[in-house]
Design a protein around this motif. Structure first.
Motif, PDB file in Angstrom:
ATOM      1  N   HIS A 294       0.816  -1.219   0.000  1.00 14.84           N
ATOM      2  CA  HIS A 294       0.000   0.000   0.000  1.00 14.84           C
ATOM      3  C   HIS A 294       0.850   1.270   0.000  1.00 14.84           C
ATOM      4  O   HIS A 294       0.439   2.308   0.504  1.00 14.84           O
ATOM      5  CB  HIS A 294      -0.983  -0.004   1.167  1.00 14.84           C
ATOM      6  CG  HIS A 294      -1.819  -1.242   1.224  1.00 14.84           C
ATOM      7  ND1 HIS A 294      -2.654  -1.622   0.194  1.00 14.84           N
ATOM      8  CD2 HIS A 294      -1.919  -2.208   2.172  1.00 14.84           C
ATOM      9  CE1 HIS A 294      -3.246  -2.762   0.498  1.00 14.84           C
ATOM     10  NE2 HIS A 294      -2.816  -3.148   1.686  1.00 14.84           N
ATOM     11  N   TYR A 295       2.062   1.176  -0.575  1.00 16.67           N
ATOM     12  CA  TYR A 295       2.931   2.323  -0.876  1.00 16.67           C
ATOM     13  C   TYR A 295       3.540   2.995   0.347  1.00 16.67           C
ATOM     14  O   TYR A 295       4.039   4.111   0.256  1.00 16.67           O
ATOM     15  CB  TYR A 295       2.175   3.354  -1.743  1.00 16.67           C
ATOM     16  CG  TYR A 295       1.518   2.696  -2.921  1.00 16.67           C
ATOM     17  CD1 TYR A 295       2.287   2.189  -3.969  1.00 16.67           C
ATOM     18  CD2 TYR A 295       0.137   2.512  -2.975  1.00 16.67           C
ATOM     19  CE1 TYR A 295       1.696   1.532  -5.033  1.00 16.67           C
ATOM     20  CE2 TYR A 295      -0.464   1.847  -4.044  1.00 16.67           C
ATOM     21  CZ  TYR A 295       0.330   1.361  -5.065  1.00 16.67           C
ATOM     22  OH  TYR A 295      -0.251   0.701  -6.122  1.00 16.67           O
ATOM     23  N   GLU A 296       3.541   2.331   1.476  1.00 13.98           N
ATOM     24  CA  GLU A 296       4.175   2.912   2.662  1.00 13.98           C
ATOM     25  C   GLU A 296       5.684   2.684   2.599  1.00 13.98           C
ATOM     26  O   GLU A 296       6.156   1.609   2.219  1.00 13.98           O
ATOM     27  CB  GLU A 296       3.609   2.311   3.945  1.00 13.98           C
ATOM     28  CG  GLU A 296       4.044   3.086   5.196  1.00 13.98           C
ATOM     29  CD  GLU A 296       3.161   2.809   6.395  1.00 13.98           C
ATOM     30  OE1 GLU A 296       3.068   3.686   7.276  1.00 13.98           O
ATOM     31  OE2 GLU A 296       2.547   1.722   6.454  1.00 13.98           O
ATOM     32  N   THR A 297       6.447   3.716   2.956  1.00 13.50           N
ATOM     33  CA  THR A 297       7.903   3.612   2.993  1.00 13.50           C
ATOM     34  C   THR A 297       8.332   2.935   4.290  1.00 13.50           C
ATOM     35  O   THR A 297       7.507   2.452   5.063  1.00 13.50           O
ATOM     36  CB  THR A 297       8.536   5.011   2.907  1.00 13.50           C
ATOM     37  OG1 THR A 297       8.246   5.732   4.113  1.00 13.50           O
ATOM     38  CG2 THR A 297       7.999   5.790   1.706  1.00 13.50           C
ATOM     39  N   SER A 298       9.627   2.946   4.544  1.00 16.08           N
ATOM     40  CA  SER A 298      10.151   2.348   5.776  1.00 16.08           C
ATOM     41  C   SER A 298       9.777   3.157   7.009  1.00 16.08           C
ATOM     42  O   SER A 298       9.974   2.699   8.138  1.00 16.08           O
ATOM     43  CB  SER A 298      11.678   2.231   5.683  1.00 16.08           C
ATOM     44  OG  SER A 298      12.262   3.505   5.447  1.00 16.08           O
ATOM     45  N   VAL A 299       9.242   4.354   6.803  1.00 16.05           N
ATOM     46  CA  VAL A 299       8.833   5.209   7.920  1.00 16.05           C
ATOM     47  C   VAL A 299       7.305   5.243   7.975  1.00 16.05           C
ATOM     48  O   VAL A 299       6.651   5.606   6.989  1.00 16.05           O
ATOM     49  CB  VAL A 299       9.391   6.646   7.769  1.00 16.05           C
ATOM     50  CG1 VAL A 299       8.905   7.535   8.900  1.00 16.05           C
ATOM     51  CG2 VAL A 299      10.919   6.605   7.725  1.00 16.05           C
ATOM     52  N   LYS A 300       6.754   4.893   9.094  1.00 16.02           N
ATOM     53  CA  LYS A 300       5.300   4.842   9.255  1.00 16.02           C
ATOM     54  C   LYS A 300       4.681   6.216   8.997  1.00 16.02           C
ATOM     55  O   LYS A 300       5.156   7.230   9.490  1.00 16.02           O
ATOM     56  CB  LYS A 300       4.940   4.371  10.666  1.00 16.02           C
ATOM     57  CG  LYS A 300       3.443   4.156  10.886  1.00 16.02           C
ATOM     58  CD  LYS A 300       3.169   3.555  12.246  1.00 16.02           C
ATOM     59  CE  LYS A 300       1.672   3.391  12.491  1.00 16.02           C
ATOM     60  NZ  LYS A 300       1.042   2.518  11.490  1.00 16.02           N
ATOM     61  N   GLY A 301       3.634   6.233   8.178  1.00 15.62           N
ATOM     62  CA  GLY A 301       2.931   7.475   7.885  1.00 15.62           C
ATOM     63  C   GLY A 301       3.456   8.224   6.681  1.00 15.62           C
ATOM     64  O   GLY A 301       2.850   9.210   6.257  1.00 15.62           O
ATOM     65  N   ILE A 302       4.593   7.762   6.099  1.00 14.77           N
ATOM     66  CA  ILE A 302       5.141   8.404   4.898  1.00 14.77           C
ATOM     67  C   ILE A 302       5.036   7.414   3.746  1.00 14.77           C
ATOM     68  O   ILE A 302       5.522   6.281   3.823  1.00 14.77           O
ATOM     69  CB  ILE A 302       6.597   8.850   5.089  1.00 14.77           C
ATOM     70  CG1 ILE A 302       6.707   9.841   6.255  1.00 14.77           C
ATOM     71  CG2 ILE A 302       7.125   9.495   3.810  1.00 14.77           C
ATOM     72  CD1 ILE A 302       8.110  10.336   6.518  1.00 14.77           C
ATOM     73  N   PHE A 303       4.405   7.845   2.661  1.00 11.22           N
ATOM     74  CA  PHE A 303       4.125   6.990   1.518  1.00 11.22           C
ATOM     75  C   PHE A 303       4.752   7.588   0.260  1.00 11.22           C
ATOM     76  O   PHE A 303       5.141   8.760   0.242  1.00 11.22           O
ATOM     77  CB  PHE A 303       2.609   6.857   1.322  1.00 11.22           C
ATOM     78  CG  PHE A 303       1.880   6.286   2.508  1.00 11.22           C
ATOM     79  CD1 PHE A 303       1.477   4.955   2.512  1.00 11.22           C
ATOM     80  CD2 PHE A 303       1.586   7.077   3.624  1.00 11.22           C
ATOM     81  CE1 PHE A 303       0.796   4.423   3.601  1.00 11.22           C
ATOM     82  CE2 PHE A 303       0.911   6.555   4.718  1.00 11.22           C
ATOM     83  CZ  PHE A 303       0.516   5.220   4.705  1.00 11.22           C
ATOM     84  N   ALA A 304       4.829   6.789  -0.797  1.00  9.57           N
ATOM     85  CA  ALA A 304       5.355   7.280  -2.075  1.00  9.57           C
ATOM     86  C   ALA A 304       4.685   6.537  -3.211  1.00  9.57           C
ATOM     87  O   ALA A 304       4.376   5.346  -3.103  1.00  9.57           O
ATOM     88  CB  ALA A 304       6.871   7.105  -2.143  1.00  9.57           C
TER      89      ALA A 304
END
Length: 460
Positions: A294-304
């Motif tokens: 679902h496009y989430e990066t390694s940091v929770k709450g940050i997507f790309a």
């Protein structure tokens, strides 16, 4: 300022994600460093290039084809400034349309450069003032920019990228295009139609490297008849600019002299100077941002989404990712089927595809059947005077499920939509063959290709 979602970038992925999230009830903000909304696609990519492709094709028709239909236009004159002006008006109008959509959906716009300063915090600097935004969710949709090659210095004038090739003030006498992909072929075609000699240099032994090789070979033959020159299997090592000319240096070969060079060797993600290091996001060796489900990066709450995460660098792929991201964020459901994302080269004839190429099926050891139907046997294509190309359909040998469709011919970019929908619903070639297609239409070629899979074409 507090928001539920902050989107960085207003290209197709970013602005669509923002609108869908706002429709679902989130308080959304969008950050864009350029004064004009729409990202590369709208400002200096998809939209302006298509405007020039259309205008240059009309010019070419007026010069060569209309007289065959009994339409005599008299003396023909190119007003390049007006042609470029029409292109700019299209861009401006569409960018204004995105602004109106932002107002309609109550999306807050911030102009300036965005920098991540901590999870949930973004700084926006417009050169005069700095705003700090707080948001539960952040979406990175900053797109991509043209790549170059070692030894080539882009001067933004005689040696440039697609951005510069959209606004040449004069038709080049000799344009060298480095790269035989979609962008190079489209813009090479524009300037060739308007009178330039165009030479395309490609490192590989074929053009359109991701296209079905059979279709790509046919395309090259057609483009050569149109006047494009190709040098394949050549490695460009540098470009030397002189007072009025450029010398494109090629390993183990003589340099090619020209007056303008278009570097079209792909694109790279815009992930520099975003402050990714401030939040602990590491890019891969090519600069892409790795994402998980679902496009989430390694940091929770940050997507790309979009070009910054790799895959097909296509505007509609980014749009679908934007919708899937927003819907999953709010509803818990969101999905993109990457097997049914179409691609289009807006050359003449157009080239469009969805699904697997024949090359891929052979490499994967998948047993398949193939059907092909030429536009020369299609009544509408005959009436239009555009008979080059064909529809090629690939179906699973056991199940008949459509695995890929490849089209080179008139309006291929529109015809591929039917094929993408059919594949999305798991259609067989028989399903397409059994659907009634209006006559006379170009779409009948799709039906006939489906019939050809079973060896029973009706009109060829």
């Amino acid at each position: 300022m507090n928001h539920d979602l902050v989107v960085i970038g207003t290209g197709p992925g970013g602005y669509i994600a923002a609108i869908r999230a706002a429709q679902l009830g989130l308080n959304v903000a969008c950050i864009e460093k350029e004064s004009m909304l729409g990202g590369t696609c709208l400002r200096v990519g998809c939209i302006p290039s298509k405007a020039l492709l259309e205008s240059s094709e009309l010019y070419k028709e007026a010069e060569h084809s209309l007289k065959d239909r009994g339409i005599n236009v008299g003396s023909l004159e190119l007003d390049l400034a007006k042609m470029l002006g029409q292109k700019d008006r299209v861009v401006k109008t569409m960018a204004g349309g995105i602004g109106s959509l932002f107002k309609k959906n109550k999306i807050t716009r911030y102009t300036g450069h965005a920098t991540l300063i901590a999870p949930g915090k973004v700084k926006v600097d417009d050169g005069k003032t700095v705003n700090e935004l707080e948001s539960k969710y952040i979406l990175i949709a900053t797109g991509s920019q043209p790549s170059t090659l070692p030894g080539i210095t882009l001067d933004g004038d005689r040696v440039g990228t697609s951005t510069e090739a959209l606004k040449y003030e004069q038709v080049p006498k000799h344009l060298v295009v480095i790269g035989g992909g979609v962008i190079g072929l489209e813009l090479g075609a524009v300037w060739s139609r308007l009178g330039a000699k165009v030479t395309i240099l490609e490192y590989l032994d074929r053009i359109l490297p991701t296209t079905d090789s059979e279709i790509a070979d046919e395309a090259q033959k057609i483009f050569e008849k149109q006047g494009l020159e190709f040098q394949l299997g050549c490695r460009v090592t540098g470009v030397k600019t002189n007072r009025k000319t450029c010398d494109v240096e090629i390993a183990d070969s003589k340099p090619v002299r020209c007056d303008r060079v278009l570097v079209a060797v792909g694109r790279r993600p815009n992930t520099d100077q975003l402050g990714l290091e401030n939040v602990g996001i590491e890019v891969d060796k090519r600069g892409f941002i790795p994402v998980y489900e679902h496009y989430e990066t390694s940091v929770k709450g940050i997507f790309a989404i979009g070009d910054v995460i790799g895959g097909a660098m296509l505007a509609h792929k980014a749009e679908d990712e934007g919708v899937a991201f927003a819907e999953h964020l709010v509803t818990g459901f969101g999905h993109v089927n990457y097997n049914t994302i179409p691609s289009v080269a807006y050359t003449n004839p157009e080239i469009a595809a969805v699904g697997k190429t024949e090359d891929q099926l052979k490499e994967e050891g998948v047993e398949y059947r193939k059907g092909s139907f030429p536009f020369i046997a299609n009544g509408r294509a005959r009436a239009m005077g555009q008979t080059e190309g064909r529809v090629k359909m690939l179906a699973d040998k056991q199940t008949d499920r459509v695995l890929g469709v490849h089209i080179i011919g008139p309006r291929a970019g529109d015809l591929i939509a039917e094929c993408a929908v059919a594949m999305e619903f798991g259609a067989s070639s028989e399903d397409i063959a059994r659907c009634c297609h209006a006559h006379p239409t170009l779409a009948e070629a799709v039906k006939e290709a489906a019939l050809a899979v079973d060896g029973r074409t009706l009109n060829f």
